[in-house]
Each structure stands twice: as structure tokens, then as C-alpha cells.
Design a protein around this motif. Structure first.
Motif, PDB file in Angstrom:
ATOM      1  N   ASP A 342      10.568  -8.351  -3.433  1.00 29.81           N
ATOM      2  CA  ASP A 342       9.909  -9.309  -4.334  1.00 29.81           C
ATOM      3  C   ASP A 342       8.395  -9.264  -4.171  1.00 29.81           C
ATOM      4  O   ASP A 342       7.648  -9.311  -5.158  1.00 29.81           O
ATOM      5  N   GLN A 343       7.932  -9.180  -2.931  1.00 32.20           N
ATOM      6  CA  GLN A 343       6.490  -9.167  -2.690  1.00 32.20           C
ATOM      7  C   GLN A 343       5.847  -7.881  -3.221  1.00 32.20           C
ATOM      8  O   GLN A 343       4.742  -7.911  -3.768  1.00 32.20           O
ATOM      9  N   VAL A 344       6.535  -6.759  -3.074  1.00 36.04           N
ATOM     10  CA  VAL A 344       5.993  -5.494  -3.588  1.00 36.04           C
ATOM     11  C   VAL A 344       5.843  -5.564  -5.106  1.00 36.04           C
ATOM     12  O   VAL A 344       4.805  -5.173  -5.667  1.00 36.04           O
ATOM     13  N   LEU A 345       6.878  -6.072  -5.785  1.00 34.91           N
ATOM     14  CA  LEU A 345       6.803  -6.200  -7.240  1.00 34.91           C
ATOM     15  C   LEU A 345       5.709  -7.179  -7.653  1.00 34.91           C
ATOM     16  O   LEU A 345       4.953  -6.929  -8.601  1.00 34.91           O
ATOM     17  N   LEU A 346       5.621  -8.300  -6.935  1.00 42.07           N
ATOM     18  CA  LEU A 346       4.640  -9.327  -7.279  1.00 42.07           C
ATOM     19  C   LEU A 346       3.213  -8.822  -7.082  1.00 42.07           C
ATOM     20  O   LEU A 346       2.348  -8.992  -7.956  1.00 42.07           O
ATOM     21  N   LEU A 347       2.954  -8.189  -5.953  1.00 40.09           N
ATOM     22  CA  LEU A 347       1.598  -7.717  -5.661  1.00 40.09           C
ATOM     23  C   LEU A 347       1.159  -6.613  -6.616  1.00 40.09           C
ATOM     24  O   LEU A 347      -0.019  -6.523  -6.974  1.00 40.09           O
ATOM     25  N   SER A 348       2.091  -5.774  -7.025  1.00 42.34           N
ATOM     26  CA  SER A 348       1.722  -4.672  -7.921  1.00 42.34           C
ATOM     27  C   SER A 348       1.415  -5.157  -9.330  1.00 42.34           C
ATOM     28  O   SER A 348       0.717  -4.468 -10.084  1.00 42.34           O
ATOM     29  N   LYS A 349       1.936  -6.343  -9.702  1.00 42.32           N
ATOM     30  CA  LYS A 349       1.732  -6.861 -11.057  1.00 42.32           C
ATOM     31  C   LYS A 349       0.574  -7.847 -11.145  1.00 42.32           C
ATOM     32  O   LYS A 349       0.338  -8.423 -12.211  1.00 42.32           O
ATOM     33  N   LYS A 350      -0.136  -8.057 -10.054  1.00 43.11           N
ATOM     34  CA  LYS A 350      -1.272  -8.969 -10.080  1.00 43.11           C
ATOM     35  C   LYS A 350      -2.322  -8.464 -11.064  1.00 43.11           C
ATOM     36  O   LYS A 350      -2.585  -7.264 -11.157  1.00 43.11           O
ATOM     37  N   HIS A 351      -2.940  -9.388 -11.783  1.00 41.06           N
ATOM     38  CA  HIS A 351      -3.948  -9.015 -12.770  1.00 41.06           C
ATOM     39  C   HIS A 351      -5.161  -8.377 -12.086  1.00 41.06           C
ATOM     40  O   HIS A 351      -5.730  -8.938 -11.153  1.00 41.06           O
ATOM     41  N   GLY A 352      -5.522  -7.171 -12.558  1.00 40.18           N
ATOM     42  CA  GLY A 352      -6.686  -6.488 -12.004  1.00 40.18           C
ATOM     43  C   GLY A 352      -6.471  -5.963 -10.600  1.00 40.18           C
ATOM     44  O   GLY A 352      -7.448  -5.777  -9.858  1.00 40.18           O
ATOM     45  N   GLN A 353      -5.213  -5.716 -10.244  1.00 40.35           N
ATOM     46  CA  GLN A 353      -4.944  -5.208  -8.898  1.00 40.35           C
ATOM     47  C   GLN A 353      -5.619  -3.850  -8.705  1.00 40.35           C
ATOM     48  O   GLN A 353      -5.586  -2.994  -9.590  1.00 40.35           O
ATOM     49  N   LEU A 354      -6.229  -3.662  -7.557  1.00 41.87           N
ATOM     50  CA  LEU A 354      -6.969  -2.435  -7.286  1.00 41.87           C
ATOM     51  C   LEU A 354      -6.002  -1.282  -7.039  1.00 41.87           C
ATOM     52  O   LEU A 354      -5.016  -1.421  -6.310  1.00 41.87           O
ATOM     53  N   LYS A 355      -6.297  -0.148  -7.645  1.00 39.89           N
ATOM     54  CA  LYS A 355      -5.380   0.991  -7.574  1.00 39.89           C
ATOM     55  C   LYS A 355      -5.230   1.514  -6.153  1.00 39.89           C
ATOM     56  O   LYS A 355      -4.117   1.806  -5.702  1.00 39.89           O
ATOM     57  N   GLN A 356      -6.359   1.620  -5.442  1.00 42.17           N
ATOM     58  CA  GLN A 356      -6.266   2.148  -4.078  1.00 42.17           C
ATOM     59  C   GLN A 356      -5.477   1.209  -3.179  1.00 42.17           C
ATOM     60  O   GLN A 356      -4.764   1.651  -2.273  1.00 42.17           O
ATOM     61  N   ALA A 357      -5.589  -0.087  -3.421  1.00 43.86           N
ATOM     62  CA  ALA A 357      -4.822  -1.050  -2.629  1.00 43.86           C
ATOM     63  C   ALA A 357      -3.331  -0.904  -2.902  1.00 43.86           C
ATOM     64  O   ALA A 357      -2.502  -0.944  -1.978  1.00 43.86           O
ATOM     65  N   THR A 358      -2.978  -0.726  -4.175  1.00 42.10           N
ATOM     66  CA  THR A 358      -1.570  -0.509  -4.519  1.00 42.10           C
ATOM     67  C   THR A 358      -1.040   0.764  -3.869  1.00 42.10           C
ATOM     68  O   THR A 358       0.089   0.804  -3.367  1.00 42.10           O
ATOM     69  N   THR A 359      -1.861   1.804  -3.865  1.00 38.34           N
ATOM     70  CA  THR A 359      -1.446   3.065  -3.246  1.00 38.34           C
ATOM     71  C   THR A 359      -1.159   2.880  -1.763  1.00 38.34           C
ATOM     72  O   THR A 359      -0.141   3.366  -1.240  1.00 38.34           O
ATOM     73  N   LYS A 360      -2.039   2.165  -1.064  1.00 34.37           N
ATOM     74  CA  LYS A 360      -1.829   1.946   0.372  1.00 34.37           C
ATOM     75  C   LYS A 360      -0.593   1.089   0.626  1.00 34.37           C
ATOM     76  O   LYS A 360       0.126   1.299   1.609  1.00 34.37           O
ATOM     77  N   MET A 361      -0.332   0.117  -0.254  1.00 36.72           N
ATOM     78  CA  MET A 361       0.864  -0.708  -0.098  1.00 36.72           C
ATOM     79  C   MET A 361       2.120   0.146  -0.249  1.00 36.72           C
ATOM     80  O   MET A 361       3.067   0.035   0.550  1.00 36.72           O
ATOM     81  N   VAL A 362       2.137   1.008  -1.259  1.00 41.31           N
ATOM     82  CA  VAL A 362       3.305   1.872  -1.481  1.00 41.31           C
ATOM     83  C   VAL A 362       3.508   2.804  -0.294  1.00 41.31           C
ATOM     84  O   VAL A 362       4.636   3.004   0.182  1.00 41.31           O
ATOM     85  N   GLN A 363       2.422   3.375   0.208  1.00 42.31           N
ATOM     86  CA  GLN A 363       2.531   4.273   1.360  1.00 42.31           C
ATOM     87  C   GLN A 363       3.063   3.539   2.588  1.00 42.31           C
ATOM     88  O   GLN A 363       3.855   4.092   3.360  1.00 42.31           O
ATOM     89  N   LYS A 364       2.648   2.293   2.767  1.00 43.86           N
ATOM     90  CA  LYS A 364       3.119   1.513   3.913  1.00 43.86           C
ATOM     91  C   LYS A 364       4.607   1.201   3.792  1.00 43.86           C
ATOM     92  O   LYS A 364       5.361   1.326   4.773  1.00 43.86           O
ATOM     93  N   VAL A 365       5.043   0.816   2.595  1.00 46.12           N
ATOM     94  CA  VAL A 365       6.459   0.491   2.404  1.00 46.12           C
ATOM     95  C   VAL A 365       7.319   1.741   2.566  1.00 46.12           C
ATOM     96  O   VAL A 365       8.457   1.661   3.047  1.00 46.12           O
ATOM     97  N   MET A 366       6.792   2.895   2.189  1.00 45.62           N
ATOM     98  CA  MET A 366       7.541   4.138   2.380  1.00 45.62           C
ATOM     99  C   MET A 366       7.830   4.391   3.860  1.00 45.62           C
ATOM    100  O   MET A 366       8.862   4.971   4.210  1.00 45.62           O
ATOM    101  N   GLU A 367       6.935   3.939   4.731  1.00 43.00           N
ATOM    102  CA  GLU A 367       7.157   4.102   6.168  1.00 43.00           C
ATOM    103  C   GLU A 367       8.313   3.230   6.656  1.00 43.00           C
ATOM    104  O   GLU A 367       8.901   3.506   7.707  1.00 43.00           O
ATOM    105  N   PHE A 368       8.642   2.162   5.902  1.00 42.15           N
ATOM    106  CA  PHE A 368       9.703   1.250   6.317  1.00 42.15           C
ATOM    107  C   PHE A 368      11.096   1.783   6.002  1.00 42.15           C
ATOM    108  O   PHE A 368      12.091   1.206   6.460  1.00 42.15           O
ATOM    109  N   LEU A 369      11.197   2.853   5.203  1.00 39.75           N
ATOM    110  CA  LEU A 369      12.508   3.310   4.739  1.00 39.75           C
ATOM    111  C   LEU A 369      13.416   3.721   5.890  1.00 39.75           C
ATOM    112  O   LEU A 369      14.634   3.533   5.826  1.00 39.75           O
ATOM    113  N   GLU A 370      12.835   4.291   6.939  1.00 39.94           N
ATOM    114  CA  GLU A 370      13.656   4.723   8.068  1.00 39.94           C
ATOM    115  C   GLU A 370      14.182   3.551   8.887  1.00 39.94           C
ATOM    116  O   GLU A 370      15.088   3.716   9.707  1.00 39.94           O
ATOM    117  N   ASP A 371      13.610   2.357   8.684  1.00 43.45           N
ATOM    118  CA  ASP A 371      14.015   1.186   9.471  1.00 43.45           C
ATOM    119  C   ASP A 371      15.025   0.305   8.752  1.00 43.45           C
ATOM    120  O   ASP A 371      15.400  -0.756   9.273  1.00 43.45           O
TER     121      ASP A 371
END
Length: 753
Positions: A342-371
């Protein structure tokens, strides 16, 4: 009008279309991994110039048809490009087929009926759709208020204005034709050329059409907006910074700052400085939120969300990135994976969300897949990430990696069809931010899945996306050169902008090369294309790791010989056969070298002797088998094909030395029955390898090719020329002897002397 050209100026000004088309096509050579299909609109633009020049130069009816239809040849590829942005390969192919059918239908109707209403209406509709989709792409691919958006809008406005100016000039040329003729006659050459308004129409529409084609290609391919000055032809760079762009773009907006040294946000080619730095607030609030999360996760997230909003609205990239990464980390550590989604979807849809910030969030969540605790949870997180990254170019690499991860899961579950479909929907060859090596790995994996699935056609299509020149063998480098390249690479990494991909390192790609040719060999074997299989093994042979391994070298050399002799005879096969024989490394495989030599000399090979001499050695490999093998049915097929090639070689040898032969004698030489002999001769005659006629009543086969009167006369003429040459030489020798006899002294002269 001249003696040879109907309308000289109107013909000459069509060079504008051709010049801009050549510039567009050449620009793709400077871009890495640029698909050849992107150049199709420029080829259409060139066709407009050529067809229009043909019409104005000849003033013929059929060239007028070419001039009319060439406009559709330009708009149709551009229309396909704007309609299939971010579409799957299947959708893109379907749209291409539909547009091609419509284009052929309209062209046929126009040529048959010679009407202009439907032709003009279809052209206007195409241009309108292209214009609407171009505006949508500008809004989609650029940020509001960004310098890049102003630049591209400046290009579009200038292109529209100059196109309409050309249209007005064309109308004036038709309305005031008689007046312009008299004015040109009064002014005289060369200034009268300036009143050739139809020529100005060509110049204006050529510039306008080029700008729209270049803008559509730039937006659809997702290239860096800072490349406009370098890749666009004049006057596009000027238009992007002129009054058409709204306001000048300052020097500060063009600076390229590194993300690690500053919190400047780079969005679509524009640099935005943060209005306020919230780093000190983040240093205070983030530890407090992490401590609060131990007792109340939602309260901690709410506290961080307030900081994230303030930093995002102030364009503070560093703080925004830290905050959203902390939010998703807290959500994950709470063990509530639904909250994380829910938080990933919410943060990515924020108005004017910065692209580089979204990229870092996605990369961080990808690290969680093994856990993740189970497969269902892992699939839910993957689906969330795929939803967030869908249609966003700045996270296209992350989406590709997530999709490959999902494909691996589907394959491990035994769902090979889903794994193949999921991975093959990616068109990684268009990803500008992905390294070439990673693109190649993706495509190789797509091909491997298609082969495993049994979709051989799709596997062959996908494998063509890889350029073989990428695997070209590079010369060995000295330690000094390697050290210098390493320093240059580190320097490029330090100076690159945060929105640029990592620079590619010049490293060995032998592992990819061997994987690629292993797949190509599998595809060629499936199609029983022995000549291509031989060529692929020759490419494998040209690999350092294979040359250094004696055992692998002998195995590859042996298979090169096997498949070249298995290939059907033609000029290419014969040439390759003799070139392989000249390879000195064949001495390492003496048995295969002797077999190869038998196919290069014009002597008969008795199949029983060949089978007895080479059979045990050949059938000990995985290439041949004398009996049907359920594990490899093709091995027995290849053994039968080898027998067929030996017999065909013998027939060619007999046809070379015999003009006619008894059927009984031929069957004895070939070790075949009469029916088999006729079959092989018929096959070779059908393939035009030999000439033969079978006289069944007389039981005679004629190999002499009948000659017509021209051949006989040519031979007689050649013989006569040779005869006359010999007579002339004899006459010359006789004259020489007579002259020598005259100058020699007689006996009486010798006595007196």
C-alpha cells in the motif's frame, strides 16, 4: 523549364527532403542499439523528395501518382510510431499490419480512380492523429514547467508555423500564377528564382516534416532531452531556444550536477534546485520515527509522510529519497507486507513525486524480495512493483529486472508458457538506460525460454535483435592499456549525471558469445540447416577460450567438418569447403581431415567403403548414429544425409567425366538400385546441379548438355580466332628465321675471312 528537366527549381528544391532524411538516418549510427525500424519515417521522407523530383522533372502522369502517394509513405510510419509507444511487440505488429493494409488499399483506390478527396482526407486524418498524440507524448514524457518541455513545444510550434507558411505560399502560387510568371520574366535570372513559390513550399514542408518526425522519434524512444542540440539538424536547435519556446533557457539549466554532491533534481533534462533543504529536519525526524515504529508503525509512517510532503514540494531530492526509503523499510520490518504494498503504491502516486526518489524506492523494495516469507507474498510485492513501474521510462531497467524475477518464479513452478510470455513482452533493445551486456543477457534468456517452449519461430525472431558485431574478437591489450582504460572508466563514473546510465566497461563478452552461438546452433539444427550450423561453429572456433582448450578445439573442428559435408552442394558450400580444408588446425583431427579431402577431389567415393572406414569413428560422436535413437532422432537422419551427400558427389564426378553412360554401369558405380539412381539424378537435375536426360528404353543416361546455335557459333568463332592467332605466330617465326638466315655469312665469305 529546360530541355531535360520540366521544372528545374521545383525539382532542385526537393533536395531538402533528401538532405534531412540522410541526416536523420545517419544520426542513428551514432546511437547505441538504435533499431533499424526507427529510420523508416526518414526513408519515407526521402521517398517524398525523390518522387516529387521525378514528377517535376518529367511532368508525367505516373510520376504524379508517385508524388501523391509518397506523402502517405511518410505519415504512415510516423502514425505507427505514435500509436505504439510502450506497446507490446504483438500489439505493435498488429497495428503495423493494419496500417499497411489501409495504406495499400488507399493507394490502390487512388491509382485506379485518380480521385483526391479520400486521399486528402486520409492524409489530414493521419496528420491530425500524429499532432494529438505528439502533444500527449510531450505532456507524458516531460515535467510541467520544465525547460525540456519548453524546448520541445518550441520545436512543435515552429514546425507547425513553417508548415502552414509553406501551405499559404502554395496557395498563393496557384492563385497568382500568371502574375508570378510575368514578374519572373521581367526580373530575369537569377533573382527570378526567388518567385518560384512552389519551390519555397518544398523547402518549408521539408523542414516542418523533418521536425515532426524527429520530435516523434525523440519522444517515443525516450532519449535524453539534452541531446536535442546534438542530434537535431538546423533550424531545430535554434527553434528550441527561440521565441517559439516561450522564454530563453539559461545556462544554469544546462549544467549537469552530480547527485552525490548536491540535492539538485534532474527532471527530463531540466535542473531544479530545492527551494529549501530539509536534511537537518530529516536527521532529527527519521531516527525518532524509527524508534516510534517499534511500538506504533502507522504513527511513524504518518510522521515521515509529513516530512516527505514538505521535501517533495520543495524539490529536495536527497531528503525525499531518504524519507520514502525509510517508510518502505519500516513497513517491511513490521512484517506487514500488505502495508508495504500500500505504501509503495501511495508514494508513487503522490503529486509531483520526484523520479529519482521513486527509482530509489523501487530499488530498495527489490532488495526485500529475498526476505518474503512465502511465494504468494513475493508475487504480491512483485505485482505491486510492476504496477508502479508500468509505463515509466525512468524505471524501465528496474521493471525489466522485476519481470525477469517473476519469469524465474513461473518457470520454477512449471508454468513455462507464462514464464516465456512474461519475459518476451519486454523489448529491452529499446531501453536507453540499460547496458548493452544486460540487454544481451535478457534477449538470450528470452530465446532460451522460447527454445525450451518449442516456439522456434519466435526464438529466431528474438535472436535477430542481437548484433553479431558485439561479439567481435578484440585484440589483446597490454597491462598499461588496461590500467589506462580502468582510470578512464572510473573518471566517467565520477563525472556522470545522476539521470544517466552507468557507463559501459570494455570487458570480455566471450561467455555471451558462446551462449548466443549455442542457441544459434540449436536453431539451425532444428531447421536441418547444416551450412548455417557450420558457420556458427566457425564463429565459436574464433574464441580465445576455445583455442586455448585443445579438447574443445578438436571437438569444434570436427563438427565444422561434419556439417560442411552434410550441407547441400552449391557455390557457397563449395567455397566454404575449400576454405576449411586450408585451415592448418585440421591436422589435429586427422580422420575428419581425410573425410573432408575426399569431398574436394573429383574422384568416386564408394559408400560401403566410406561407411566401413569412417563409420565407427563418426557414430561414436553425438552427431551421427546408424540406427534410430529415441533420444536423438536427428542423429540417424544426419547419417542418412551423409550417405546422400556421398552419392550426390559421385553423380557430379560421373557427370564431369562421362557424356553418356549405361544405367547398369551407373548403378554399379553408385552402389544403388536403378530406382534410387533415377531418384538421385532427378533431384540433382531439379536443383540444377547437373544436366542429365534418362533414356529408359535404351537404358542410357546422357550428361552432355545440348548446345544451341549461338553456343556453336561462339565456339567456332573462338576456335577460328585461336587458329588465326597460331597462323600469325607461325608466320612471325618463319619471317624471323629468314631474317636470321640472311644476316649469317656464307661459306665463301668465311673462307675469305
Amino acid at each position: 523549364m529546360t530541355r531535360y528537366i520540366g521544372e528545374f527549381i521545383n525539382t532542385l528544391t526537393n533536395l531538402v527532403y533528401v538532405i534531412y532524411a540522410i541526416h536523420g538516418i545517419r544520426s542513428f549510427r551514432q546511437k547505441k542499439n538504435a533499431s533499424a525500424f526507427r529510420a523508416i519515417p526518414y526513408w519515407g521522407l526521402m521517398a517524398v523528395g525523390i518522387c516529387s523530383a521525378a514528377f517535376h522533372g518529367s511532368l508525367k502522369y505516373h510520376t504524379q501518382m508517385m508524388d501523391d502517394l509518397s506523402m502517405q509513405l511518410t505519415t504512415t510510419p510516423v502514425l505507427h510510431r505514435v500509436l505504439t509507444v510502450n506497446s507490446s511487440q504483438r500489439t505493435s505488429t498488429a497495428v503495423a499490419i493494419l496500417l499497411s493494409v489501409l495504406l495499400v488499399s488507399f493507394a490502390t483506390f487512388h491509382v485506379i480512380t485518380d480521385e483526391l478527396i479520400l486521399h486528402s482526407a486520409s492524409f489530414v486524418v493521419s496528420v491530425t492523429i500524429i499532432g494529438i498524440r505528439t502533444m500527449q507524448l510531450i505532456n507524458l514524457r516531460t515535467e510541467p514547467g520544465a525547460a525540456a518541455r519548453r524546448q520541445i513545444w518550441g520545436l512543435v510550434k515552429f514546425g507547425a508555423v513553417i508548415f502552414n507558411v509553406g501551405y499559404v505560399v502554395w496557395l498563393l502560387d496557384g492563385w497568382a500564377c500568371e502574375f508570378l510568371k510575368s514578374a519572373r520574366a521581367a526580373i530575369g535570372l537569377p533573382w527570378a528564382f526567388l518567385l518560384e513559390l512552389h519551390g519555397w513550399w518544398h523547402i518549408c514542408t521539408g523542414i516542418g516534416a523533418y521536425i515532426f518526425i524527429a520530435v516523434v522519434d525523440h519522444l517515443a524512444s525516450g532519449e535524453d532531452h539534452r541531446d536535442i542540440d546534438r542530434s537535431f539538424a538546423w533550424p531545430a536547435p535554434w527553434a528550441s531556444r527561440s521565441i517559439f519556446a516561450g522564454k530563453d533557457i539559461g545556462v544554469d539549466e544546462k549544467r549537469n550536477l552530480d547527485d552525490g554532491e548536491s540535492s539538485v533534481v534532474i527532471m527530463s533534462g531540466e535542473l531544479l534546485k530545492p527551494e529549501k533543504d530539509f536534511s537537518k529536519d530529516a536527521d532529527k525526524i527519521i531516527p525518532e520515527a524509527q524508534e516510534l515504529a517499534k511500538s506504533n508503525v502507522q504513527a511513524a509512517i504518518d510522521k515521515l509522510s509529513l516530512l516527505e510532503k514538505q521535501a517533495r514540494q520543495a524539490s529536495d531530492l536527497a531528503t525525499t529519497s531518504r524519507t520514502i526509503v525509510t517508510i518502505v523499510t519500516i513497513s517491511k520490518e513490521s512484517g506487514d507486507w500488505s502495508l508495504l504494498n500500500d505504501q509503495v503504491l501511495l508514494l508513487s502516486k503522490k503529486h509531483g513525486q520526484l523520479k529519482q526518489a521513486t527509482t530509489k524506492m523501487v530499488q530498495k523494495v527489490m532488495e526485500f524480495l529475498e526476505d518474503t516469507p512465502d511465494v504468494e507474498t513475493k508475487l504480491s510485492v512483485i505485482e505491486t512493483l510492476r504496477t508502479v513501474t508500468e509505463g515509466k521510462i525512468f524505471v524501465e531497467v528496474e521493471r525489466a529486472r522485476i519481470t525477469r524475477y517473476l519469469s524465474h518464479i513461473k518457470k520454477s513452478q512449471g508454468d513455462l508458457n507464462s514464464a516465456t510470455d512474461i519475459l518476451c513482452e519486454l523489448q529491452v533493445e529499446t531501453f536507453g538506460s540499460m547496458s548493452r551486456r544486460e540487454k544481451t543477457e535478457f534477449i538470450l534468456e528470452q530465446v532460451a525460454l522460447c527454445i525450451e517452449k518449442g516456439d522456434w519461430t519466435q526464438a529466431a525472431i528474438l535472436s535477430r535483435k542481437i548484433n553479431k558485431r558485439y561479439f567481435a574478437r578484440k585484440p589483446k591489450k597490454t597491462p598499461e592499456q588496461l590500467e589506462k582504460e580502468q582510470k578512464e572508466y572510473e573518471e566517467r563514473v565520477k563525472t556522470r549525471a545522476s539521470d544517466e546510465p552507468m557507463p559501459e566497461k570494455d570487458e570480455s563478452v566471450e561467455d555471451l558469445k558462446l551462449r548466443y552461438y549455442e542457441q544459434q546452433i540449436t536453431l539451425a539444427k532444428h531447421d536441418h540447416n547444416y551450412l548455417d550450423t557450420c558457420k556458427h561453429y566457425r564463429d565459436v572456433l574464433d574464441t580465445e577460450s576455445v583455442e586455448e582448450d585443445a579438447e574443445r578445439l578438436r571437438a569444434v573442428l570436427a563438427r565444422i567438418v561434419y556439417y560442411v559435408v552434410l550441407a547441400p552442394y552449391d557455390n557457397e558450400q563449395s567455397d566454404l569447403l575449400h576454405r576449411i580444408q586450408q585451415d592448418s588446425r585440421l591436422s589435429q583431427v586427422p580422420t575428419e581431415a581425410r573425410l573432408l579431402k575426399l569431398f574436394t577431389v573429383h574422384e568416386l567415393m564408394r559408400w560401403p567403403e566410406i561407411a566401413e572406414t569412417f563409420g565407427p569413428h563418426l557414430t561414436s560422436t553425438d552427431v551421427f548414429d546408424k540406427e534410430q535413437n529415441p533420444n536423438d532422432a536427428d542423429a540417424y537422419t544426419r547419417w542418412q544425409d551423409l550417405r546422400k551427400r556421398v552419392i550426390e558427389h559421385n553423380v557430379r564426378v560421373i557427370a564431369k567425366y562421362y557424356t553418356r553412360i549405361q544405367t547398369s554401369r551407373l548403378t554399379q558405380l553408385l552402389d544403388l538400385t536403378e530406382d534410387e539412381t533415377e531418384k538421385y539424378i532427378s533431384d540433382l537435375v531439379t536443383s540444377k546441379t547437373i544436366y542429365a536426360k534418362i533414356d529408359r528404353p535404351a537404358r542410357v543416361i546422357n550428361f552432355a548438355k545440348p548446345r544451341d546455335a549461338d553456343d556453336v557459333l561462339n565456339e567456332w568463332s573462338g576456335n577460328m580466332r585461336s587458329l588465326l592467332g597460331l597462323l600469325e605466330r607461325i608466320d612471325h617465326l618463319i619471317t624471323k628465321e629468314e631474317m636470321m638466315a640472311r644476316i649469317q655469312p656464307t661459306k665463301s665469305e668465311k673462307v675469305k675471312a
